[in-house]
Enzyme design. Structure first.
Site, mmCIF file in Angstrom:
data_model
loop_
_atom_site.group_PDB
_atom_site.id
_atom_site.type_symbol
_atom_site.label_atom_id
_atom_site.label_comp_id
_atom_site.label_asym_id
_atom_site.label_seq_id
_atom_site.Cartn_x
_atom_site.Cartn_y
_atom_site.Cartn_z
ATOM 1 C CG MET A 25 -2.083 -0.925 1.122
ATOM 2 S SD MET A 25 -3.097 -0.875 2.618
ATOM 3 C CE MET A 25 -2.020 -1.630 3.822
ATOM 4 N N GLY A 58 4.365 0.763 -3.469
ATOM 5 C CA GLY A 58 5.161 0.778 -4.704
ATOM 6 C C GLY A 58 6.182 1.903 -4.744
ATOM 7 C CD GLU A 164 -3.815 -4.742 -9.009
ATOM 8 O OE1 GLU A 164 -2.897 -5.465 -9.481
ATOM 9 O OE2 GLU A 164 -4.597 -5.153 -8.138
ATOM 10 C CE1 TYR A 166 -0.116 2.118 -11.263
ATOM 11 C CE2 TYR A 166 -0.506 0.052 -10.099
ATOM 12 C CZ TYR A 166 -0.659 1.431 -10.192
ATOM 13 O OH TYR A 166 -1.357 2.112 -9.222
ATOM 14 N NE ARG A 214 -0.973 -7.602 -6.261
ATOM 15 C CZ ARG A 214 -1.686 -6.777 -5.530
ATOM 16 N NH1 ARG A 214 -1.170 -5.635 -5.125
ATOM 17 N NH2 ARG A 214 -2.923 -7.081 -5.178
ATOM 18 C CG HIS A 252 -5.481 1.182 -10.842
ATOM 19 N ND1 HIS A 252 -6.033 0.737 -9.668
ATOM 20 C CD2 HIS A 252 -4.147 1.192 -10.635
ATOM 21 C CE1 HIS A 252 -5.079 0.496 -8.792
ATOM 22 N NE2 HIS A 252 -3.925 0.758 -9.356
ATOM 23 C CD GLN A 339 -16.419 6.647 4.036
ATOM 24 O OE1 GLN A 339 -16.384 7.687 4.658
ATOM 25 N NE2 GLN A 339 -17.428 5.813 4.117
ATOM 26 C CB CYS A 341 -7.048 3.230 2.966
ATOM 27 S SG CYS A 341 -8.474 2.311 2.378
ATOM 28 C CB CYS A 353 -7.772 2.902 8.882
ATOM 29 S SG CYS A 353 -9.089 1.701 9.115
HETATM 30 C C1 LIG Z 1 -4.117 2.939 0.112
HETATM 31 C C2 LIG Z 1 -3.780 1.821 -0.826
HETATM 32 C C3 LIG Z 1 -2.621 1.891 -1.575
HETATM 33 C C4 LIG Z 1 -2.267 0.831 -2.413
HETATM 34 N N1 LIG Z 1 -1.067 0.870 -3.064
HETATM 35 C C5 LIG Z 1 -0.657 -0.219 -3.764
HETATM 36 C C6 LIG Z 1 0.654 -0.265 -4.320
HETATM 37 O O1 LIG Z 1 1.468 0.664 -4.187
HETATM 38 N N2 LIG Z 1 1.003 -1.382 -5.004
HETATM 39 C C7 LIG Z 1 0.152 -2.449 -5.150
HETATM 40 O O2 LIG Z 1 0.519 -3.454 -5.758
HETATM 41 N N3 LIG Z 1 -1.092 -2.420 -4.633
HETATM 42 C C8 LIG Z 1 -1.497 -1.346 -3.923
HETATM 43 N N4 LIG Z 1 -2.749 -1.350 -3.351
HETATM 44 C C9 LIG Z 1 -3.630 -2.527 -3.523
HETATM 45 C C10 LIG Z 1 -3.436 -3.544 -2.378
HETATM 46 O O3 LIG Z 1 -2.166 -4.158 -2.461
HETATM 47 C C11 LIG Z 1 -4.509 -4.648 -2.427
HETATM 48 O O4 LIG Z 1 -4.430 -5.325 -3.642
HETATM 49 C C12 LIG Z 1 -5.929 -4.116 -2.263
HETATM 50 O O5 LIG Z 1 -5.994 -3.202 -1.192
HETATM 51 C C13 LIG Z 1 -6.922 -5.256 -2.013
HETATM 52 O O6 LIG Z 1 -6.538 -6.039 -0.948
HETATM 53 P P1 LIG Z 1 -7.199 -5.897 0.531
HETATM 54 O O7 LIG Z 1 -8.661 -6.186 0.369
HETATM 55 O O8 LIG Z 1 -6.465 -6.940 1.340
HETATM 56 O O9 LIG Z 1 -6.940 -4.513 0.986
HETATM 57 C C14 LIG Z 1 -3.122 -0.289 -2.532
HETATM 58 C C15 LIG Z 1 -4.300 -0.326 -1.798
HETATM 59 C C16 LIG Z 1 -4.636 0.701 -0.938
HETATM 60 C C17 LIG Z 1 -5.890 0.600 -0.142
HETATM 61 S S1 SF4 Z 2 -11.843 0.154 7.040
HETATM 62 FE FE1 SF4 Z 2 -9.990 1.398 6.937
HETATM 63 S S2 SF4 Z 2 -8.530 0.209 5.739
HETATM 64 FE FE2 SF4 Z 2 -10.529 -0.689 5.446
HETATM 65 S S3 SF4 Z 2 -11.231 0.278 3.583
HETATM 66 FE FE3 SF4 Z 2 -12.090 1.513 5.285
HETATM 67 S S4 SF4 Z 2 -10.549 3.095 5.576
HETATM 68 FE FE4 SF4 Z 2 -9.580 1.538 4.313
#
Ligand SMILES: Cc1cc2nc3c(=O)[nH]c(=O)nc-3n(C[C@H](O)[C@H](O)[C@H](O)COP(=O)(O)O)c2cc1C
Ligand code: SF4
Length: 543
Positions: A25, A58, A164, A166, A214, A252, A339, A341, A353
């Site tokens: 993230m 990243g 994603e 990129y 990835r 994206h 909201q 993040c 968060c």
């Molecule tokens: C704030 C934020 C920043 C993210 N930045 C990246 C990133 O830099 N590189 C990446 O591969 N995925 C990034 N993601 C995607 C997460 O790695 C992940 O795939 C996504 O949040 C879904 O997984 P989760 O449901 O466990 O959060 C980001 C997600 C969030 C919420």
């Molecule tokens: S609960 Fe927090 S981490 Fe999860 S999606 Fe909402 S703001 Fe992001």
């Protein structure tokens, strides 16, 4: 109970202590003055919480690949010093951490962006410059150099971001790669960019360095990869020397929700499972895995060898340790609202968060024990009242919480009945467990009166009694057919067949969902995929 989740993963030369990966993230901490000091504390807290493997947000291998102008990159010795703060802090806590290398290609928000072909992304103002063969060669070297610098900075490995939408993904897919040289055309040519990066990184860094790739297993855009191509790429990635393959879901620019709260838990684990028998390198499942139970199910079902949880580590840094200690009801679960993040990240604000404002603010927001315990009344048992009561009780104050209704949760009780917003119930569950853990005196069905508040001699009175629906001043507003959203969502009125909703904001939209949806997505992955047109048979490229 969490036999699979808590078992180590043996990579031959190193062991990862459990099957949980903290997903990448980008939090924008990487870009602010003093941000690396803050990031070090943020990651260290997660390492102390016993997560098996952390992947950073990243970091670009060169200037063109940055998320935005002046965004984080790893190109020289100055960067090494910054990143050492993070790796030292994580290692001091016994953690393992990999740095993600991410080149945005046509997704970068700045004028210097490049891509395999000069095709503008539908989600960007900037048009990329087409990369020359020299640019491609130099960029591969930049990836390798970036990985070498990451090792020098103390990282245990790197994750090469290939999904994603990129840069790497842009090379792989026909949609964005219209080249006619040997980096374009047939699939073998299009996947040479990632495989060269992995091979050369492995050759430069030797064996004992984790390389995660990835891989976009589901592009969810027209002109994306076919399933056969995904399998072919995975085999080549394995051959090129990756230790782990992580899953990427959706570009994206895809129009299908992939991480929002209406996406069912583990909605995409099936795609990782589909690849499982094709390669021997361990696979990581991702997206909407937000509780230890769901993670355990994925591993027990043989979908993957590890699970990635990204946002769940914003909402609770101690997710793993609470699981280990059998305290999973105390986990502050990510409700996938995005909201604080993702929304913050895209507004170039520091991520945080909604349910844990300490996330990414670990050095500036700390709940320290009080030297002067007070007697506090909190009026209102919604999220704000519960949050205040919890934090002040854990700091050592004596807290009484007054709620006029029969249960805690306030407006979250309305939110949780909206189809696709069921997760909001988790926040109520979390706070209820905190109320009892920290011995908050909860008074339900009790409207605090001035007399109560005076007679009990409280030192502080906190008003958290929330919002009341606005009454509208139009002719007919007092007609018996006119009802408020609260009455509708609490099932207090019978609704006819034809309904007009006045107000098209979030609440109006949610009420419409409530009235027209007959599908609750809980455990209903198939209906979600069907509704959004995701084809799990993978008939067409991009599924
Ligand atoms: C704030 C934020 C920043 C993210 N930045 C990246 C990133 O830099 N590189 C990446 O591969 N995925 C990034 N993601 C995607 C997460 O790695 C992940 O795939 C996504 O949040 C879904 O997984 P989760 O449901 O466990 O959060 C980001 C997600 C969030 C919420
Ligand atoms: S609960 Fe927090 S981490 Fe999860 S999606 Fe909402 S703001 Fe992001």
């Amino acid at each position: 109970m969490y036999k699979q989740l808590l078992s180590p993963l043996d990579l031959g030369w190193t062991k990862i202590k459990n099957r949980v990966l903290m997903g990448s993230m980008h939090t924008n901490l990487e870009e602010i003055p003093g941000g690396f000091e803050r990031a070090a504390v943020y990651y260290a807290e997660r390492a102390r919480g016993q997560v098996g493997l952390i992947v950073t947000g990243g970091i670009s291998p060169n200037e063109e690949g940055c998320v935005a102008a002046q965004a984080a990159k790893m190109t020289g010795s100055v960067d090494i010093e910054h990143h050492r703060l993070i790796t030292k802090a994580v290692h001091d806590e016994g953690g393992i951490i990999c740095m993600q290398i991410l080149h945005t290609g046509r997704y970068g928000y700045h004028p210097k962006i490049v891509a395999p072909s000069p095709i503008q992304a539908p989600i960007n103002f900037f048009k990329p410059k087409e990369m020359s063969e020299e640019d491609i060669e130099r960029t591969i070297k930049d990836y390798v150099n970036c990985a070498l610098l990451a090792k020098e900075a103390g990282y245990d490995g790197v994750e090469i971001m290939g999904s994603e939408g990129y840069l790497i993904n842009q090379f792989i897919a026909k949609r964005t790669n219209h080249r006619t040289d040997h980096w374009g055309g047939n699939y073998e040519n299009r996947i040479k960019f990632p495989t060269e990066i992995i091979q050369r990184t492995r050759a430069a860094l030797g064996k004992n360095f984790i390389i995660i790739y990835r891989l976009s297993m589901l592009d969810l855009v027209e002109g994306g990869s076919t399933w056969q191509e995904v399998v072919q790429l995975a085999k080549e990635v394995e051959k090129a020397g990756a230790d782990l393959i992580n899953t990427g879901i959706g570009w994206h620019e895809a129009r299908i929700p992939t991480i929002a709260t209406m996406v069912p838990r583990k909605a995409f684990a099936w795609v990782t499972k589909k690849l499982k028998s094709e390669v021997s390198v361990p696979l990581i499942a991702v997206n909407r895995i937000n509780t230890p139970d769901v993670a355990e199910e994925i591993l027990a079902d043989g979908c993957a060898d590890m699970v990635s949880m990204a946002r769940p580590f914003l909402s609770d840094p101690d997710l793993v340790i609470k699981t280990i200690e059998g305290r999973s009801e105390e986990i502050n679960t990510c409700i996938a609202c995005n909201q604080a993040c993702l929304d913050h990240t895209f507004q170039l604000k520091i991520s945080s968060c909604l349910v844990n404002p300490r996330a990414c603010h670990e050095t500036v927001l700390n709940y320290v024990p009080t030297q002067h315990p007070k007697k506090i009344a909190v009026v209102g048992g919604g999220p704000a009242g519960m949050a205040f009561a919890h934090i002040s009780a854990l700091r050592g104050h004596e807290v009484t919480l007054y709620e006029s209704g029969p249960k805690l949760g306030g407006q979250f009780n309305l939110a949780k009945v909206i189809p696709g917003k069921e997760e909001y119930a988790e926040t109520i569950r979390y706070y209820e467990s905190m109320m009892s853990k920290y011995k908050v005196n909860v008074c339900l069905n009790q409207k605090a009166t001035g007399k109560d508040l005076i007679d009990n001699k409280y030192d502080e009175i906190i008003l958290a009694n929330g919002v009341h629906p606005r009454s509208i001043d139009i002719e007919g507003a007092d007609h018996p057919k006119v009802v408020s959203y609260v009455e509708v969502l609490q099932n207090k009125v019978n609704i006819g067949k034809s309904v007009a909703i006045i107000g098209a904001g979030g609440i109006g939209f949610d009420v419409a969902e409530f009235l027209v949806h007959d599908t609750h997505y809980d455990d209903d992955i198939r209906s979600f995929l069907l509704e959004w047109g995701v084809d799990d048979k993978y008939t067409d490229p991009g599924a």
